[in-house]
Enzyme design. Structure first.
Site, PDB file in Angstrom:
ATOM      1  N   GLU A 171      28.303  -6.353  35.271  1.00 26.25           N
ATOM      2  CA  GLU A 171      29.679  -6.833  35.459  1.00 26.25           C
ATOM      3  C   GLU A 171      29.780  -8.122  36.283  1.00 26.25           C
ATOM      4  O   GLU A 171      30.561  -8.212  37.233  1.00 26.25           O
ATOM      5  CB  GLU A 171      30.527  -5.729  36.102  1.00 26.25           C
ATOM      6  CG  GLU A 171      30.553  -4.478  35.251  1.00 26.25           C
ATOM      7  CD  GLU A 171      31.286  -3.307  35.888  1.00 26.25           C
ATOM      8  OE1 GLU A 171      31.810  -3.447  37.004  1.00 26.25           O
ATOM      9  OE2 GLU A 171      31.331  -2.240  35.248  1.00 26.25           O
ATOM     10  N   ASN A 213      24.772  -5.899  31.511  1.00 24.22           N
ATOM     11  CA  ASN A 213      25.729  -4.864  31.113  1.00 24.22           C
ATOM     12  C   ASN A 213      27.136  -5.248  31.578  1.00 24.22           C
ATOM     13  O   ASN A 213      27.318  -5.650  32.732  1.00 24.22           O
ATOM     14  CB  ASN A 213      25.297  -3.548  31.788  1.00 24.22           C
ATOM     15  CG  ASN A 213      26.026  -2.329  31.280  1.00 24.22           C
ATOM     16  OD1 ASN A 213      26.052  -2.078  30.068  1.00 24.22           O
ATOM     17  ND2 ASN A 213      26.617  -1.564  32.174  1.00 24.22           N
ATOM     18  N   HIS A 249      34.601   0.835  27.102  1.00 26.97           N
ATOM     19  CA  HIS A 249      35.651   1.723  27.628  1.00 26.97           C
ATOM     20  C   HIS A 249      36.949   1.349  26.898  1.00 26.97           C
ATOM     21  O   HIS A 249      37.466   0.251  27.103  1.00 26.97           O
ATOM     22  CB  HIS A 249      35.851   1.485  29.130  1.00 26.97           C
ATOM     23  CG  HIS A 249      34.653   1.803  29.961  1.00 26.97           C
ATOM     24  ND1 HIS A 249      34.146   3.077  30.067  1.00 26.97           N
ATOM     25  CD2 HIS A 249      33.846   1.026  30.731  1.00 26.97           C
ATOM     26  CE1 HIS A 249      33.098   3.075  30.879  1.00 26.97           C
ATOM     27  NE2 HIS A 249      32.883   1.835  31.286  1.00 26.97           N
ATOM     28  N   GLU A 278      28.474   2.804  27.911  1.00 28.04           N
ATOM     29  CA  GLU A 278      29.350   3.694  28.696  1.00 28.04           C
ATOM     30  C   GLU A 278      30.532   4.132  27.843  1.00 28.04           C
ATOM     31  O   GLU A 278      31.670   4.188  28.310  1.00 28.04           O
ATOM     32  CB  GLU A 278      29.854   2.982  29.967  1.00 28.04           C
ATOM     33  CG  GLU A 278      28.750   2.537  30.888  1.00 28.04           C
ATOM     34  CD  GLU A 278      29.264   1.832  32.144  1.00 28.04           C
ATOM     35  OE1 GLU A 278      30.418   2.032  32.548  1.00 28.04           O
ATOM     36  OE2 GLU A 278      28.473   1.058  32.727  1.00 28.04           O
ATOM     37  N   ASP A 280      33.561   5.510  26.165  1.00 26.73           N
ATOM     38  CA  ASP A 280      34.597   6.541  26.268  1.00 26.73           C
ATOM     39  C   ASP A 280      35.883   5.958  25.703  1.00 26.73           C
ATOM     40  O   ASP A 280      36.122   4.753  25.781  1.00 26.73           O
ATOM     41  CB  ASP A 280      34.765   7.123  27.677  1.00 26.73           C
ATOM     42  CG  ASP A 280      35.033   6.099  28.762  1.00 26.73           C
ATOM     43  OD1 ASP A 280      35.284   4.918  28.446  1.00 26.73           O
ATOM     44  OD2 ASP A 280      35.010   6.489  29.944  1.00 26.73           O
TER      45      ASP A 280
END
Ligand code: G2I
Length: 463
Positions: A171, A213, A249, A278, A280
């Site tokens: 990030e 990432n 996300h 990740e 979701d």
């Protein structure tokens, strides 16, 4: 390190769709005799992990160590998943609570669980502006840079050989339209902090794939364009980066973008692998199920999209549980999103190339004119370091070696070199009698200090 593709390439050569067609033709002819064949054939795709392995991919989950005592949770983990990512246990605050004091117990438990159950481990994360230990708050500049590099080196060394891919940097780009780096204490140590972290990680664990990432990079937008430019630059300059993680996300306000697959593909076209790291998706029912299906199908359509990780197991395990974003409900029952995900995996797609290229070999740090090999002899409170300088093919008429020291180290004396500074990033230059080194020949210098000896990479350059 490519266990999944090795496993699957030896197991099956018939594409799933073709195989399904063959099975149904055969069952139509000899109904009873084919029952067993159909069951065994279909069993490969009855769990997420097995279905993903059909195309050489892994299917992973972010796992929290404190849930390993929950039998429902562990039952699902062991049945469905082939990769584990540490949700928090390998982050800086968890692994280095005091300067140069490392605690690996929680991360080690996850690794042991994964190893005992044949799962691979994704490391998360070595350098991030969040979840830093409190002691970094007072650091900046060279001291923070060296602390970060020492952290990367120590953690990646501890887990050497156990991690299939590291999220080395997490990030680091700003949200919004700038496409620029995010302001952070790490960014303020200099724009090259990311490549320095990647080089340190490669030196510490040459077998791990090294990834950048991030989130909101899942479609083409200013932020993902910024990451893209960085990856292209790193590949051009030999900075060791092997992969890019797309967190993925998704919410009602930020749904799966229409160019999701195209965005993955453009990164692959730079020569890196990509992974969904990740995943979701906020929501429920068929709309959530459709979104999961789209993400999985996009990854399967991109041959070097090598795996998918969801950011937890049950909705109640999620860091944003009110969004009910995962594949299992709070009781551990499969949701519609589970079924659509499994179906999308079983629908097949590109197969991950059985042998992915080995990690890029980083050029020697420095200007390539020479290399510096460091050996350290240390004791509680002090150390002696010996450095061998080896000239490249053009020979040397003067050299300088830069070596980051841990924050508590101080150089007390040196021989066969003169040094600038006594702590932090100390540089050592030749003295009058050892600056000239013939092509391929070497010369040695040394220094003594108090505190902990160097663990980072030395860079050698022409002076
Ligand atoms: O921030 C959400 C995710 C975004 N991408 C990177 C991921 O590493 C990040 O994961 C989440 C974890 O799932 C949470 O579990 O990162 C959060 C922190 O940014 C994690 O939350 C933290 C809590 O904020 C702390 O209060 C808590 O002590 O989890 C810690 C350990 O349970």
């Amino acid at each position: 390190m490519n266990h999944v593709s090795a496993r699957s390439s030896g197991r099956r050569t018939t594409p799933p769709r073709l195989r399904a067609a063959l099975v149904s033709i055969v069952t139509g002819v000899v109904a009873v005799g084919t029952t067993v064949a159909l069951a065994s054939s279909a069993s490969a795709g009855t769990t997420l992990g097995a279905a993903a392995a059909e195309t050489g991919r892994y299917f992973g989950a972010a796992v929290a160590v404190n849930r390993l005592s929950d039998s429902v949770y562990v039952g699902i983990l062991n049945r469905e998943f082939t990769s584990v990512t540490a949700e928090n246990e390998m982050k800086w605050d968890a692994t280095e609570p005091s300067p140069n004091q490392f605690t690996y117990a929680s991360g080690d438990k996850l690794v042991s669980h994964a190893e005992a159950n044949g799962m691979r481990v994704r490391g998360h994360t070595l350098a991030w502006h969040q979840q830093q230990p409190r002691w970094t708050a007072v650091l900046s500049g060279t001291a923070l840079r060296n602390a970060m590099l020492n952290h990367v080196t120590q953690v990646a060394t501890h887990y050497r050989g156990k991690i299939h891919a590291w999220n080395v940097v997490n990030e680091a780009f700003a949200d919004g339209g700038s496409g620029a780096r995010r302001d952070s204490n790490l960014q303020r140590t200099g724009d090259d902090w990311i490549e320095a972290a990647f080089r340190a990680a490669r030196a510490a664990d040459p077998g791990a794939k090294l990834c950048y990432n991030d989130y909101y990079t899942d479609g083409q937008n200013p932020k993902s364009n910024g990451v893209y430019a960085m990856v292209r630059d790193f590949r051009a300059r030999g900075v060791p980066i092997d992969c890019v993680g797309f967190q993925s996300h998704f919410t009602a306000q930020s749904p799966v973008p229409s160019d999701y697959q195209a965005n993955l593909q453009r990164f692959v076209d730079l020569g890196v692998e990509v992974q969904i790291t990740e995943l979701d998706i906020e929501g429920s029912g068929s709309s959530q199920a459709d979104s999961y299906s789209r993400v999985v199908s996009a990854c399967l359509a991109v041959s070097r999209c090598t795996g998918i990780t969801v950011s937890g197991i049950r909705d109640t395990d999620s860091w944003r549980s009110s969004a009910t974003p995962l594949l299992f409900d709070g009781n551990g029952a499969k949701k519609a999103a589970y079924t659509s995900t499994l179906d999308a995996l079983n629908a097949g797609g590109t197969t991950v190339p059985p042998t992915t290229p080995p990690p890029t070999t980083p050029p020697p740090p420095g200007d390539g004119a020479c290399t510096a090999a460091v050996s350290v002899n240390s004791w509680p409170g002090g150390f002696v370091t010996t450095v061998k300088v080896t000239a490249g093919p053009a020979g040397l008429d003067g050299w300088v070696v830069n070596l980051p020291l841990p924050s508590d180290a101080t150089v007390t004396n040196a021989w066969n070199a003169q040094h600038t500074g006594t702590s932090g990033a100390v540089s050592f230059r030749n003295v009058s009698y050892n600056g000239t080194v013939g092509a391929g020949a070497g010369t040695e210098f040394g220094f003594q200090g108090t505190g902990n000896g160097p663990t980072g990479t030395a860079t050698c350059a022409r002076a």
